[in-house]
Each structure stands twice: as structure tokens, then as C-alpha cells.
Design a protein around this motif. Structure first.
Motif: not given
Length: 257
Positions: A1-9
Motif C-alpha cells: 500500500m505504501a509503495k502504491g502511494v509513493k508511485v501515485v505521489q
């Protein structure tokens, strides 16, 4: 989940960097347009059809706003601050709407750039001293001055050619006999010191002593380039901004999860 957020960021930051650069480019383009380097604004102002300059002023505002808001968006994404992101979304949507108005205004008003539109204004207002009020006087001065510069500068005469001054009734012909000068002196070819080469030959329309090419392309060319730039570059920015806004809305939503 954290990795996905970083990608979106990362994607949102990249998207806002593009918006920031495009905003600067749009601002520079609109500044060039409203500065009227070709001196064509009086021709449109006299016809009360200068809305493409209004579109450029709106584009100047929206371009600078895109630049500022893109920075706000980058900070909001990096800090994951929902309040800042909400302000970014609201303001960006407002600017988005203004830019839509700018694009539509510029794109629709270029349809008026046809020969008859400029021909009518030239025949009616060029050296027409029968003004009734200050507005008509300003139109007379602005349009006459513009034409006196455009014709020698672009080595052209009238809209379609020097025959415009003969084939149609005009304010110029009412004050000038054909025996005197059938067309403005600015239609005559000049030498290196800006003096008419042969006055009599110019009066008779001798080839080589009078400009035979019309000025329509010299007028409509720069106007079309500016209009297409304001309209279609602005539209391209809107398309990119739309997807960045959708991504920001998604990011704003997942921050609350």
C-alpha cells in the motif's frame, strides 16, 4: 500500500512539474500576443472584434496561475497535507474553467479572419475624417496609422491588391481623385531612402512601381498563428491538467483511508 502511494505521489509530482512548465510557456506566449508586435490590434479594435486579445489576457492569467498552483500541488503531494490539496483542487478547477473560456474565445473568433472582414473596415475607415465622437476618431487614427505602416512594411497594397481602391467605394476615394492618386501613396514602391521611386508610374499602376500583392496574408498570418497558439496550446494544457486533477482527487481520497 505504501509503495502504491509513493508511485501515485511520483506521478502527481511529475504531472505538476509539466503543468508548471506549460504555464510558464503559456504566459510567455500570451505576453508576446498582447504586446502586438505586428501592430494589428487597431484593425480588430476598429471592427469591435478584438476578443482574441481578451482571450490572450485570460491565457496570461491562467498560465501564471497554473505555474503557481502546480507548485502548491507539488508541496501538497509531498507533505500529504489534505487541506492544501483541497485548496489546490478548488483553485485549479476555477483556473481550468477560465482557460476553457480562453480557448473557446480564441478558436471561435479566428473564423472572422476573412478578406471581406478586413476589406470593409479598410474601405470604411481608412482616412475617413467624418468622425462623430471620440471613439470613431480613435478608430480612424488607429486603423489609418496601422495601414500606413502595414503596406510599405510588407510591400503590399489593400487586401487583395491595389484594385481594391478602384473597384469599391471608399472614404479614401471620396477625398482623392483618381487623377491625383487612385490608391494610397504607401502602395508605391520606394528606394533605399524610403522615397517613392516613380510617382507617375505608381499612379498609372505600372508593374514594378506599385505593390501588386494584397496584404491579407500579411495580416491574417500572424493573427492565425497567435490564435492557434492560445487556443490549441491552452487546450493541450487542459487535457494534461484534467488527468492530473483526477489523479489528485484519487490521492486526496486515499489519504483518508
Amino acid at each position: 500500500m505504501a509503495k502504491g502511494v509513493k508511485v501515485v505521489q511520483g506521478l502527481l509530482i511529475f504531472g505538476n512539474v509539466v503543468i508548471m512548465l506549460c504555464g510558464l510557456a503559456l504566459t510567455a506566449e500570451c505576453i508576446y500576443h498582447v504586446s502586438d508586435q505586428h501592430g494589428l490590434w487597431p484593425l480588430l479594435s476598429a471592427a469591435h472584434n478584438d476578443d482574441i486579445f481578451a482571450a490572450a489576457w485570460i491565457g496570461l492569467f491562467t498560465g501564471f496561475s497554473f505555474f503557481i498552483l502546480a507548485i502548491v500541488g507539488i508541496v501538497g503531494v509531498m507533505k500529504s497535507f489534505r487541506g492544501l490539496l483541497l485548496a489546490y483542487l478548488i483553485l485549479m478547477i476555477i483556473v481550468f474553467i477560465f482557460e476553457v473560456a480562453s480557448c473557446i474565445t480564441a478558436a471561435t473568433h479566428r473564423d472572422f479572419f476573412v478578406p471581406n472582414f478586413f476589406l470593409k473596415q479598410m474601405l470604411t475607415l481608412y482616412e475617413n475624417r467624418n468622425w462623430q465622437n471620440d471613439e470613431q476618431f480613435q478608430n480612424y487614427v488607429g486603423l489609418t496609422t496601422a495601414w500606413k505602416r502595414i503596406m510599405p512594411e510588407n510591400e503590399c497594397c489593400g487586401i487583395n491588391g491595389p484594385q481594391d481602391w478602384i473597384n469599391f467605394n471608399s472614404a479614401f476615394r471620396e477625398s482623392h481623385l483618381d487623377a491625383d492618386f487612385p490608391w494610397p501613396r504607401q502602395c508605391c514602391t520606394t528606394n533605399s531612402v524610403a522615397q517613392i521611386e516613380n510617382v507617375d508610374a505608381c499612379k498609372l499602376g505600372v508593374n514594378g512601381f506599385v505593390y501588386t500583392q494584397g496584404c491579407f496574408e500579411s495580416i491574417v498570418g500572424p493573427l492565425n498563428r497567435h490564435t492557434w497558439g492560445v487556443a490549441w496550446f491552452g487546450f493541450a494544457i487542459l487535457c494534461w491538467t484534467f488527468f492530473v486533477l483526477v489523479g489528485t482527487m484519487y490521492y486526496y481520497a486515499i489519504l483518508d483511508i
